[in-house]
Motif scaffolding. Structure first.
Motif, PDB file in Angstrom:
ATOM      1  N   LEU A  33       0.730  -1.329  -0.032  1.00 22.96           N
ATOM      2  CA  LEU A  33      -0.059  -0.099  -0.141  1.00 22.96           C
ATOM      3  C   LEU A  33       0.790   1.298   0.115  1.00 22.96           C
ATOM      4  CD1 LEU A  33      -2.833  -1.122   2.494  1.00 22.96           C
ATOM      5  CD2 LEU A  33      -3.161  -0.745  -0.149  1.00 22.96           C
ATOM      6  N   ALA A  34       2.038   1.207   0.665  1.00 24.13           N
ATOM      7  CA  ALA A  34       2.904   2.441   0.777  1.00 24.13           C
ATOM      8  C   ALA A  34       3.553   2.603  -0.645  1.00 24.13           C
ATOM      9  CB  ALA A  34       3.881   2.230   1.524  1.00 24.13           C
ATOM     10  N   ARG A  35       3.696   1.632  -1.367  1.00 22.59           N
ATOM     11  CA  ARG A  35       4.123   1.803  -2.854  1.00 22.59           C
ATOM     12  C   ARG A  35       2.904   2.445  -3.630  1.00 22.59           C
ATOM     13  NH1 ARG A  35       6.387  -3.000  -1.876  1.00 22.59           N
ATOM     14  NH2 ARG A  35       5.015  -4.066  -2.492  1.00 22.59           N
ATOM     15  N   LYS A  36       1.832   1.932  -3.565  1.00 21.10           N
ATOM     16  CA  LYS A  36       0.580   2.493  -4.182  1.00 21.10           C
ATOM     17  C   LYS A  36       0.753   3.934  -3.920  1.00 21.10           C
ATOM     18  CE  LYS A  36      -3.383   2.794  -5.865  1.00 21.10           C
ATOM     19  NZ  LYS A  36      -3.516   2.912  -7.343  1.00 21.10           N
ATOM     20  N   ASP A  40       6.449   6.021   2.740  1.00 23.04           N
ATOM     21  CA  ASP A  40       7.530   5.415   3.168  1.00 23.04           C
ATOM     22  C   ASP A  40       7.340   4.040   3.484  1.00 23.04           C
ATOM     23  OD1 ASP A  40       9.712   4.545   4.780  1.00 23.04           O
ATOM     24  OD2 ASP A  40       9.931   6.452   6.000  1.00 23.04           O
ATOM     25  N   GLU A  41       7.858   3.069   2.552  1.00 21.87           N
ATOM     26  CA  GLU A  41       7.692   1.562   2.742  1.00 21.87           C
ATOM     27  C   GLU A  41       8.225   1.033   4.046  1.00 21.87           C
ATOM     28  OE1 GLU A  41       8.396  -0.940  -0.613  1.00 21.87           O
ATOM     29  OE2 GLU A  41       8.273   0.616  -2.011  1.00 21.87           O
ATOM     30  N   GLU A  42       9.344   1.538   4.515  1.00 21.71           N
ATOM     31  CA  GLU A  42       9.934   0.938   5.509  1.00 21.71           C
ATOM     32  C   GLU A  42       8.804   1.278   7.006  1.00 21.71           C
ATOM     33  OE1 GLU A  42      12.879  -0.884   6.281  1.00 21.71           O
ATOM     34  OE2 GLU A  42      12.572  -1.036   3.957  1.00 21.71           O
ATOM     35  N   LYS A  43       8.600   2.726   6.816  1.00 20.95           N
ATOM     36  CA  LYS A  43       7.796   3.191   8.263  1.00 20.95           C
ATOM     37  C   LYS A  43       6.337   2.270   8.032  1.00 20.95           C
ATOM     38  CE  LYS A  43       7.922   6.970   9.913  1.00 20.95           C
ATOM     39  NZ  LYS A  43       7.765   8.581  10.179  1.00 20.95           N
ATOM     40  N   TRP A  44       5.582   2.309   7.049  1.00 25.59           N
ATOM     41  CA  TRP A  44       4.601   1.523   6.809  1.00 25.59           C
ATOM     42  C   TRP A  44       4.683   0.183   7.216  1.00 25.59           C
ATOM     43  CZ3 TRP A  44      -0.010   3.005   3.249  1.00 25.59           C
ATOM     44  CH2 TRP A  44      -0.376   4.601   3.553  1.00 25.59           C
ATOM     45  N   GLY A  45       6.053  -0.662   6.667  1.00 22.22           N
ATOM     46  CA  GLY A  45       5.869  -1.895   6.753  1.00 22.22           C
ATOM     47  C   GLY A  45       6.126  -2.426   8.344  1.00 22.22           C
ATOM     48  N   LEU A  46       6.772  -1.190   9.078  1.00 24.17           N
ATOM     49  CA  LEU A  46       6.993  -1.474  10.536  1.00 24.17           C
ATOM     50  C   LEU A  46       5.702  -1.301  11.170  1.00 24.17           C
ATOM     51  CD1 LEU A  46      10.335   0.757  11.327  1.00 24.17           C
ATOM     52  CD2 LEU A  46       9.779  -1.660  11.266  1.00 24.17           C
ATOM     53  N   ALA A  47       4.803  -0.481  10.857  1.00 21.17           N
ATOM     54  CA  ALA A  47       3.388  -0.289  11.329  1.00 21.17           C
ATOM     55  C   ALA A  47       2.905  -1.760  11.346  1.00 21.17           C
ATOM     56  CB  ALA A  47       2.713   0.889  10.754  1.00 21.17           C
ATOM     57  N   GLY A  94     -12.228   3.373  19.761  1.00 18.35           N
ATOM     58  CA  GLY A  94     -13.143   4.687  19.004  1.00 18.35           C
ATOM     59  C   GLY A  94     -12.215   5.736  18.641  1.00 18.35           C
ATOM     60  N   LEU A  95     -10.854   5.534  18.309  1.00 18.90           N
ATOM     61  CA  LEU A  95      -9.866   6.684  18.171  1.00 18.90           C
ATOM     62  C   LEU A  95     -10.034   7.101  16.431  1.00 18.90           C
ATOM     63  CD1 LEU A  95      -6.848   5.389  20.112  1.00 18.90           C
ATOM     64  CD2 LEU A  95      -8.324   7.466  20.550  1.00 18.90           C
ATOM     65  N   GLU A  96      -9.628   8.113  16.062  1.00 17.09           N
ATOM     66  CA  GLU A  96      -9.950   8.729  14.709  1.00 17.09           C
ATOM     67  C   GLU A  96      -8.692   8.262  13.813  1.00 17.09           C
ATOM     68  OE1 GLU A  96     -10.407  12.705  12.020  1.00 17.09           O
ATOM     69  OE2 GLU A  96     -10.236  12.655  14.326  1.00 17.09           O
ATOM     70  N   ARG A  97      -9.028   7.632  12.909  1.00 21.02           N
ATOM     71  CA  ARG A  97      -8.012   7.173  11.822  1.00 21.02           C
ATOM     72  C   ARG A  97      -7.676   8.377  10.906  1.00 21.02           C
ATOM     73  NH1 ARG A  97     -11.367   3.274  12.350  1.00 21.02           N
ATOM     74  NH2 ARG A  97     -12.485   3.625  10.547  1.00 21.02           N
ATOM     75  N   ILE A  98      -6.720   9.097  11.402  1.00 21.83           N
ATOM     76  CA  ILE A  98      -6.098  10.441  10.559  1.00 21.83           C
ATOM     77  C   ILE A  98      -5.352  10.407   9.241  1.00 21.83           C
ATOM     78  CG2 ILE A  98      -5.183  12.632  11.069  1.00 21.83           C
ATOM     79  CD1 ILE A  98      -5.637  12.232  14.102  1.00 21.83           C
ATOM     80  N   SER A  99      -4.198   9.766   9.542  1.00 19.30           N
ATOM     81  CA  SER A  99      -3.390   9.403   8.531  1.00 19.30           C
ATOM     82  C   SER A  99      -3.726   8.247   7.591  1.00 19.30           C
ATOM     83  CB  SER A  99      -1.997   9.467   8.621  1.00 19.30           C
ATOM     84  OG  SER A  99      -1.566   7.985   9.496  1.00 19.30           O
ATOM     85  N   LEU A 100      -3.220   8.317   6.389  1.00 15.69           N
ATOM     86  CA  LEU A 100      -3.387   7.167   5.357  1.00 15.69           C
ATOM     87  C   LEU A 100      -2.657   5.951   6.142  1.00 15.69           C
ATOM     88  CD1 LEU A 100      -2.100   8.399   1.707  1.00 15.69           C
ATOM     89  CD2 LEU A 100      -4.685   7.381   2.437  1.00 15.69           C
ATOM     90  N   MET A 101      -1.744   6.047   6.698  1.00 17.12           N
ATOM     91  CA  MET A 101      -1.048   4.809   7.437  1.00 17.12           C
ATOM     92  C   MET A 101      -2.199   4.352   8.294  1.00 17.12           C
ATOM     93  SD  MET A 101       2.684   4.054   9.089  1.00 17.12           S
ATOM     94  CE  MET A 101       2.534   5.626  10.006  1.00 17.12           C
ATOM     95  N   ASP A 102      -2.897   5.156   9.038  1.00 15.14           N
ATOM     96  CA  ASP A 102      -3.682   4.727   9.966  1.00 15.14           C
ATOM     97  C   ASP A 102      -4.876   3.964   9.364  1.00 15.14           C
ATOM     98  OD1 ASP A 102      -2.278   6.407  11.773  1.00 15.14           O
ATOM     99  OD2 ASP A 102      -4.007   7.912  11.833  1.00 15.14           O
TER     100      ASP A 102
END
Length: 183
Positions: A33-36, A40-47, A94-102
């Motif tokens: 998804l980070a590639r798409k 940052d693939e590394e950061k998204w991968g770590l999540a 019930g926390l808001e998903r803010i970023s694309l990564m979230d």
């Protein structure tokens, strides 16, 4: 933090091999998804890799799942955006998903289970033997892989993705690490 350190943290906290495979699958999907989205693939991968780091500790207390993990990651020095994505992937808070990564982690988590379940119903039990259409058909079967929350998967719309494209990215990403997943 890098992937090698993150994997050490995962293995220090998670003993169940299938849960580790789930976390590896989530990492792969998050990287895809980070590639798409040219993120940052590394950061998204770590999540993705770290999202269930507290699962064995909180399995009997879902209200604490991801909060304990977020605290662990904070103490280990991970970036705040990774910590927040891990925290909000558990809808119970019930926390808001803010970023694309979230949003990506939230939808990817149950997608990995649906994809694995789809592969396991075939005699070969291989990701290479299934395609997007096969998974989409399983998605529509309410009795299939009940633990894979369909609403959460369909939240891929928050990313601007149609379900079919989201499944295709997830499957393709997991197929790339099929040996590691044993599928």
């Amino acid at each position: 933090m890098n992937r090698i350190e993150a994997l050490k943290h995962v293995k220090a906290n998670i003993k169940n091999k299938n849960l580790i495979k789930h976390m590896l699958a989530a990492e792969a999907v998050m990287r895809g998804l980070a590639r798409k989205f040219k993120q940052d693939e590394e950061k998204w991968g770590l999540a993705g890799l770290l999202h269930d780091i507290d699962y064995e500790q909180t399995a009997n207390n879902p209200e604490k799942h991801s909060l304990v993990g977020a605290k662990m990651l904070e103490e280990l020095g991970y970036d705040k955006d990774i910590i927040y994505a891990v925290k909000v992937h558990n809808d119970i808070h019930g926390l808001e998903r803010i970023s694309l990564m979230d949003k990506a982690l939230y939808s990817s988590d149950p997608l990995t289970g649906l994809i694995v379940a789809a592969a396991l119903i075939l005699p070969e039990k291989k990701l290479s033997k299934i395609d997007t259409k096969f998974i989409l058909n399983r998605f529509k079967e309410k009795s299939f892989a009940k633990g894979a929350n369909r609403e959460q998967i369909a939240a891929c719309k928050e990313l601007g993705l149609e379900l079919e494209e989201f499944i295709q990215i997830g499957l393709s990403s997991m197929q790339q690490i099929s040996e590691e997943l044993g599928l």
